[in-house]
Scaffold this motif. Structure first.
Motif, PDB file in Angstrom:
ATOM      1  N   PHE A 195       0.842  -1.203   0.000  1.00  0.00           N
ATOM      2  CA  PHE A 195       0.000   0.000   0.000  1.00  0.00           C
ATOM      3  C   PHE A 195       0.882   1.260   0.000  1.00  0.00           C
ATOM      4  O   PHE A 195       0.613   2.218  -0.714  1.00  0.00           O
ATOM      5  CB  PHE A 195      -0.939   0.022   1.206  1.00  0.00           C
ATOM      6  N   ASP A 196       1.940   1.235   0.837  1.00  0.00           N
ATOM      7  CA  ASP A 196       2.857   2.385   0.867  1.00  0.00           C
ATOM      8  C   ASP A 196       3.565   2.549  -0.477  1.00  0.00           C
ATOM      9  O   ASP A 196       3.799   3.668  -0.932  1.00  0.00           O
ATOM     10  CB  ASP A 196       3.910   2.203   1.960  1.00  0.00           C
ATOM     11  N   LEU A 197       3.888   1.425  -1.100  1.00  0.00           N
ATOM     12  CA  LEU A 197       4.624   1.490  -2.365  1.00  0.00           C
ATOM     13  C   LEU A 197       3.759   2.030  -3.510  1.00  0.00           C
ATOM     14  O   LEU A 197       4.242   2.750  -4.379  1.00  0.00           O
ATOM     15  CB  LEU A 197       5.164   0.102  -2.735  1.00  0.00           C
ATOM     16  N   LEU A 198       2.493   1.650  -3.518  1.00  0.00           N
ATOM     17  CA  LEU A 198       1.640   2.035  -4.648  1.00  0.00           C
ATOM     18  C   LEU A 198       0.971   3.391  -4.461  1.00  0.00           C
ATOM     19  O   LEU A 198       0.522   4.007  -5.430  1.00  0.00           O
ATOM     20  CB  LEU A 198       0.585   0.947  -4.920  1.00  0.00           C
ATOM     21  N   MET A 199       0.874   3.850  -3.215  1.00  0.00           N
ATOM     22  CA  MET A 199       0.045   5.030  -2.932  1.00  0.00           C
ATOM     23  C   MET A 199       0.479   6.305  -3.652  1.00  0.00           C
ATOM     24  O   MET A 199      -0.378   7.042  -4.164  1.00  0.00           O
ATOM     25  CB  MET A 199      -0.038   5.264  -1.412  1.00  0.00           C
ATOM     26  N   PRO A 200       1.792   6.605  -3.734  1.00  0.00           N
ATOM     27  CA  PRO A 200       2.149   7.860  -4.424  1.00  0.00           C
ATOM     28  C   PRO A 200       1.644   7.909  -5.867  1.00  0.00           C
ATOM     29  O   PRO A 200       1.069   8.922  -6.288  1.00  0.00           O
ATOM     30  CB  PRO A 200       3.681   7.867  -4.358  1.00  0.00           C
ATOM     31  N   SER A 201       1.819   6.848  -6.619  1.00  0.00           N
ATOM     32  CA  SER A 201       1.367   6.921  -8.011  1.00  0.00           C
ATOM     33  C   SER A 201      -0.145   6.747  -8.102  1.00  0.00           C
ATOM     34  O   SER A 201      -0.784   7.319  -8.981  1.00  0.00           O
ATOM     35  CB  SER A 201       2.112   5.917  -8.901  1.00  0.00           C
ATOM     36  N   PHE A 202      -0.737   5.971  -7.180  1.00  0.00           N
ATOM     37  CA  PHE A 202      -2.201   5.885  -7.167  1.00  0.00           C
ATOM     38  C   PHE A 202      -2.805   7.272  -6.998  1.00  0.00           C
ATOM     39  O   PHE A 202      -3.677   7.683  -7.763  1.00  0.00           O
ATOM     40  CB  PHE A 202      -2.681   4.944  -6.050  1.00  0.00           C
ATOM     41  N   LYS A 203      -2.316   8.009  -6.011  1.00  0.00           N
ATOM     42  CA  LYS A 203      -2.849   9.358  -5.746  1.00  0.00           C
ATOM     43  C   LYS A 203      -2.575  10.297  -6.924  1.00  0.00           C
ATOM     44  O   LYS A 203      -3.383  11.166  -7.240  1.00  0.00           O
ATOM     45  CB  LYS A 203      -2.225   9.942  -4.471  1.00  0.00           C
ATOM     46  N   LYS A 204      -1.421  10.122  -7.548  1.00  0.00           N
ATOM     47  CA  LYS A 204      -1.057  10.993  -8.660  1.00  0.00           C
ATOM     48  C   LYS A 204      -1.977  10.798  -9.862  1.00  0.00           C
ATOM     49  O   LYS A 204      -2.359  11.753 -10.520  1.00  0.00           O
ATOM     50  CB  LYS A 204       0.397  10.707  -9.075  1.00  0.00           C
TER      51      LYS A 204
END
Lengths: 311, 311
Positions: free
Chosen positions: B271-280
């Protein structure tokens, strides 16, 4: 005995209302002004009153009416809660509860793009196809997904809001949603104009588009007449359109993809323009989707709103 | 009186079968071999016989059984037609008709990934959320979309086949589907290994991953222990995972996104790994989606197959 259904498509300026038979025969379509003052508190009262007046005028009893559906310009969840409809002044406004309390008949509510998709699936370009994707190419790109004959609403009413899927990595301009590289930055009428202006600036090639101001429609008209640069612009537009549709189709596997909105007036040439990138990017299992043009124009929302009551 | 339901998840080697109560209590789960010879003609006969034997063993009458659902490794349309299931030897095989003719009880059929999604929505990581997206991170990337509690099947059973949405433009390697730059080329276990090997080759940075052969799991284990290059690889993996999920979520607006499959054993770090690009990349209207890990492991398909009968 004939049974009736009403549909209403509420926009920021007018609300279109329709009386239909349950088989979708158009009996009476008319418009009333949308009163947005005081956070749009009178909008649904006015629509309900217009429906009640029509019932009196035509001697229609409550028992003959299946209900009234309404499409609104904002996300609406399955419980009828509209989170925000900027053009109407609504925020966290339960459309189903409010409309029902005024009309005293069964009601349903949905997002206008989704409701228009249902209309096109019922009586328009997608008729006969229970799994349909509507892509509305207007100022922005809207859309609606019809799954087994019903609207895919999603958790917060943003199902089918495909104008904001990410399409291009290196876009410098921001989309209205705040992101960069959204589908609608390329495939909307605004997007087509942006592509045209970029390509005109990057080339010194002659084109009728250099003869003063032009609109989106002029690009496709010029391309149809063989203007070489306009053809390239239209092909570039088609590339993005096909790519965005391919990605969406690979998620939901529609049987038919219907193009609506102002740009769709360019007609069947759009299919030729989008097909190379659609075929390139779509998952092979979803590649057999048919394409069609929307047929109902501004009536799609009224048809779809009515159809919500009959399923 | 108790009512029962059966679910079967047919794979290329074994079929998992389960007897459950209609509320989803697990009573008996077992496996039988999958006989793929002669185009898999005996597979459903064997499953039906196993179910009938279990009913005899437990003195369960036909009238006490709601039915039996079956998930199969191939696309299945809403009428039960399986276009192709390579691992079973089936082609244009109507699973519902065949299974019903053998079992003589109500049956339904679906694609195994979609059925597993329904299982996770019923009793697993997505329990309580009618709008769910399952992303299965295994050898490939599979998925399933649950819309208002039901599988989004699509026109030809490829709904939710999100492993093949286009994600990266300049990919030189071909995906198994023939396209280039598919989501699963990055977010599968195979994809994670590809990213790792590329990044190891492109850098001279020290890493425990250089100490001989490694597997996908080792990348995430090394990242957890702080191996700097492994962290970068994991972040790159997360970038693609978040981007692909963001695009999918922007189409169908799930309330919860559940990660399953082998890679999901890396746990909440994903979740921490994917969150930056998910939010972007996600459309803001779909950004509030929750994330969770799958809970049912290999039982998800059996639960989901059973759940198909109860809706």
């Amino acid at each position: 005995m004939a049974r009736y259904v009403f549909g209403a498509d509420v926009g920021g300026t007018t609300a279109k209302i329709g009386l239909l038979t349950e088989t979708g025969e158009k009996l009476d379509f008319w418009e009333i002004p949308t009163r947005t003052e005081n956070h749009g508190e009178m909008i649904l009262t006015d629509v309900a009153e217009a429906i009640r007046n029509k019932m009196k005028e035509r001697n229609i009893d409550d028992s003959d009416v299946i209900g009234a559906g309404v499409g609104v310009p904002g996300a609406v969840n399955v419980d009828g809660l509209c989170y925000q409809a900027v053009n109407l002044g609504w925020e966290n406004y339960n459309v189903v509860n409010e409309f029902h309390s005024k009309l005293k008949l069964p009601v349903k509510a949905g997002n206008d793009a989704n409701v228009a998709a249902l209309g096109e699936a019922w009586k328009g370009g997608g008729q006969g196809y229970p799994n349909m994707l509507l892509v509305t190419l207007g100022t922005g790109v809207g859309g609606g997904i019809i799954n087994e004959g019903k609207i895919l609403t999603g958790a917060k009413g943003s199902g089918g809001e495909i104008g904001h899927i990410h399409l291009v990595d290196d876009e410098v301009d921001a989309c209205g949603c705040g992101n960069h590289g959204c589908f609608e930055q390329y495939a909307s009428a605004t997007g087509a104009m942006r592509i045209a202006k970029r390509m005109l600036a990057a080339s010194s090639e002659d084109s009728v588009l250099r003869n003063g101001d032009f609109e989106c429609k002029d690009v496709f008209d010029a391309a149809k007449k063989g203007d070489t640069l306009a053809v390239k612009i239209a092909e570039q537009y088609g590339y993005y359109l096909g790519k965005g549709i391919a990605i969406t189709a690979s998620v939901v596997n529609p049987e038919i993809i219907v193009l609506g909105g102002g740009v769709s007036k360019a007609g069947e040439m759009l299919f030729d323009l989008l097909m190379p990138s659609f075929k390139k990017y779509v998952f092979p299992g979803c590649a057999s989707a048919k394409f069609a043009l929307a047929k109902l124009g501004n009536d799609a929302g009224v048809y779809g709103a009515a159809k919500m009551m009959i399923q």
